[in-house]
Design a protein around this motif. Structure first.
Motif, PDB file in Angstrom:
ATOM      1  N   ILE A 106      23.182 -26.053 -22.974  1.00 11.21           N
ATOM      2  CA  ILE A 106      22.406 -27.145 -22.381  1.00 11.21           C
ATOM      3  C   ILE A 106      23.207 -27.788 -21.245  1.00 11.21           C
ATOM      4  N   ASN A 107      22.556 -27.990 -20.112  1.00  7.84           N
ATOM      5  CA  ASN A 107      23.094 -28.833 -19.046  1.00  7.84           C
ATOM      6  C   ASN A 107      22.264 -30.104 -19.048  1.00  7.84           C
ATOM      7  N   MET A 108      22.930 -31.268 -18.958  1.00  2.23           N
ATOM      8  CA  MET A 108      22.222 -32.547 -18.953  1.00  2.23           C
ATOM      9  C   MET A 108      22.626 -33.323 -17.700  1.00  2.23           C
ATOM     10  N   TYR A 109      21.614 -33.846 -17.024  1.00  2.95           N
ATOM     11  CA  TYR A 109      21.826 -34.634 -15.817  1.00  2.95           C
ATOM     12  C   TYR A 109      21.112 -35.972 -16.003  1.00  2.95           C
ATOM     13  N   LYS A 110      21.699 -37.038 -15.474  1.00  2.00           N
ATOM     14  CA  LYS A 110      21.055 -38.339 -15.624  1.00  2.00           C
ATOM     15  C   LYS A 110      21.064 -39.109 -14.326  1.00  2.00           C
ATOM     16  N   ARG A 134       6.677 -40.628 -22.176  1.00  2.00           N
ATOM     17  CA  ARG A 134       7.011 -40.004 -20.891  1.00  2.00           C
ATOM     18  C   ARG A 134       7.967 -38.833 -21.105  1.00  2.00           C
ATOM     19  N   MET A 135       7.486 -37.787 -21.764  1.00  2.00           N
ATOM     20  CA  MET A 135       8.291 -36.602 -22.030  1.00  2.00           C
ATOM     21  C   MET A 135       7.552 -35.380 -21.513  1.00  2.00           C
ATOM     22  N   GLN A 136       8.292 -34.455 -20.919  1.00  2.00           N
ATOM     23  CA  GLN A 136       7.672 -33.251 -20.393  1.00  2.00           C
ATOM     24  C   GLN A 136       8.666 -32.103 -20.523  1.00  2.00           C
ATOM     25  N   ALA A 137       8.161 -30.919 -20.900  1.00  2.00           N
ATOM     26  CA  ALA A 137       9.001 -29.720 -20.973  1.00  2.00           C
ATOM     27  C   ALA A 137       8.235 -28.553 -20.362  1.00  2.00           C
ATOM     28  N   THR A 138       8.942 -27.753 -19.556  1.00  2.00           N
ATOM     29  CA  THR A 138       8.372 -26.554 -18.961  1.00  2.00           C
ATOM     30  C   THR A 138       9.339 -25.393 -19.173  1.00  2.00           C
ATOM     31  N   TYR A 139       8.812 -24.177 -19.132  1.00  2.00           N
ATOM     32  CA  TYR A 139       9.637 -22.981 -19.332  1.00  2.00           C
ATOM     33  C   TYR A 139       9.403 -22.011 -18.188  1.00  2.00           C
ATOM     34  N   ARG A 140      10.507 -21.549 -17.591  1.00  2.00           N
ATOM     35  CA  ARG A 140      10.402 -20.570 -16.509  1.00  2.00           C
ATOM     36  C   ARG A 140      11.717 -19.819 -16.392  1.00  2.00           C
ATOM     37  N   ASN A 141      11.615 -18.504 -16.296  1.00  2.00           N
ATOM     38  CA  ASN A 141      12.777 -17.651 -16.077  1.00  2.00           C
ATOM     39  C   ASN A 141      13.900 -17.880 -17.096  1.00  2.00           C
ATOM     40  N   GLY A 142      13.541 -18.109 -18.346  1.00  2.00           N
ATOM     41  CA  GLY A 142      14.538 -18.252 -19.398  1.00  2.00           C
ATOM     42  C   GLY A 142      15.146 -19.640 -19.537  1.00  2.00           C
ATOM     43  N   ILE A 143      14.662 -20.601 -18.756  1.00  2.00           N
ATOM     44  CA  ILE A 143      15.195 -21.963 -18.795  1.00  2.00           C
ATOM     45  C   ILE A 143      14.084 -22.938 -19.178  1.00  2.00           C
ATOM     46  N   VAL A 144      14.352 -23.759 -20.178  1.00  2.00           N
ATOM     47  CA  VAL A 144      13.451 -24.856 -20.534  1.00  2.00           C
ATOM     48  C   VAL A 144      13.939 -26.088 -19.780  1.00  2.00           C
ATOM     49  N   LEU A 201      17.223 -32.142 -18.632  1.00  2.00           N
ATOM     50  CA  LEU A 201      17.987 -31.202 -19.434  1.00  2.00           C
ATOM     51  C   LEU A 201      17.517 -29.790 -19.123  1.00  2.00           C
ATOM     52  N   LEU A 202      18.464 -28.894 -18.894  1.00  2.00           N
ATOM     53  CA  LEU A 202      18.179 -27.487 -18.696  1.00  2.00           C
ATOM     54  C   LEU A 202      18.714 -26.750 -19.911  1.00  2.00           C
ATOM     55  N   VAL A 203      17.829 -26.044 -20.608  1.00  2.00           N
ATOM     56  CA  VAL A 203      18.176 -25.385 -21.863  1.00  2.00           C
ATOM     57  C   VAL A 203      17.997 -23.883 -21.689  1.00  2.00           C
ATOM     58  N   ASN A 204      19.045 -23.117 -21.970  1.00  2.00           N
ATOM     59  CA  ASN A 204      19.039 -21.675 -21.801  1.00  2.00           C
ATOM     60  C   ASN A 204      18.450 -20.999 -23.037  1.00  2.00           C
TER      61      ASN A 204
END
Length: 144
Positions: A37-41, A109-119, A48-51
């Protein structure tokens, strides 16, 4: 004599000598955590970018947020033909990971998307109204 008791005694002695957190520091080295997980604020938003490679069905991944804890559960399964594995560096299997967020987040206010192996998970900071005071009524416990 029970050989497992010797192992327990040995570990207890090592804990006393090095400290109880000694073994926990090796966990990430011996077995890296998945998913990565990479987390940016920013002031009011978390990204958050999740592999999660090879995710074919989004229902195989669960993401929960409770105040300031993010929990991710799922399965990384890379399907290959019936060939013998010679080298394996991409971690696979079921996972469950909890991550402490730097601040509480809003439930609406939560959103998650998936593309190219990254959530990609977008969360928004819970901001409480400033200057709002709640008066507490005092009850008397004296009997009259």
């Amino acid at each position: 004599m029970d050989p497992f008791q010797n192992m327990i005694n040995w570990r207890q002695n090592m804990d006393r000598f090095f400290g109880e957190d000694f073994w926990g520091e090796f966990e990430g080295i011996l077995k890296p955590t998945i998913p990565q997980i990479n987390m940016y604020k920013s002031d009011n938003e978390l990204l958050l970018l999740v592999n999660v490679p090879g995710l074919e069905n989004l229902d195989d991944l669960d993401i929960f947020v409770d105040y300031s804890i993010l929990e991710i559960k799922g399965l990384i399964s890379l399907q290959t033909s019936q060939k013998q594995c010679i080298q394996e560096e991409i971690l696979q299997g079921t996972f469950e990971r909890k991550v402490e967020l730097p601040y509480p987040v809003r439930g609406d206010r939560m959103q998650a998307t998936y593309r190219n192996g990254i959530v990609v998970i977008q969360l928004h900071r819970m901001i409480q109204e400033e200057g709002k005071r709640n008066k507490i009524k005092i009850k008397s416990l004296d009997e009259k």
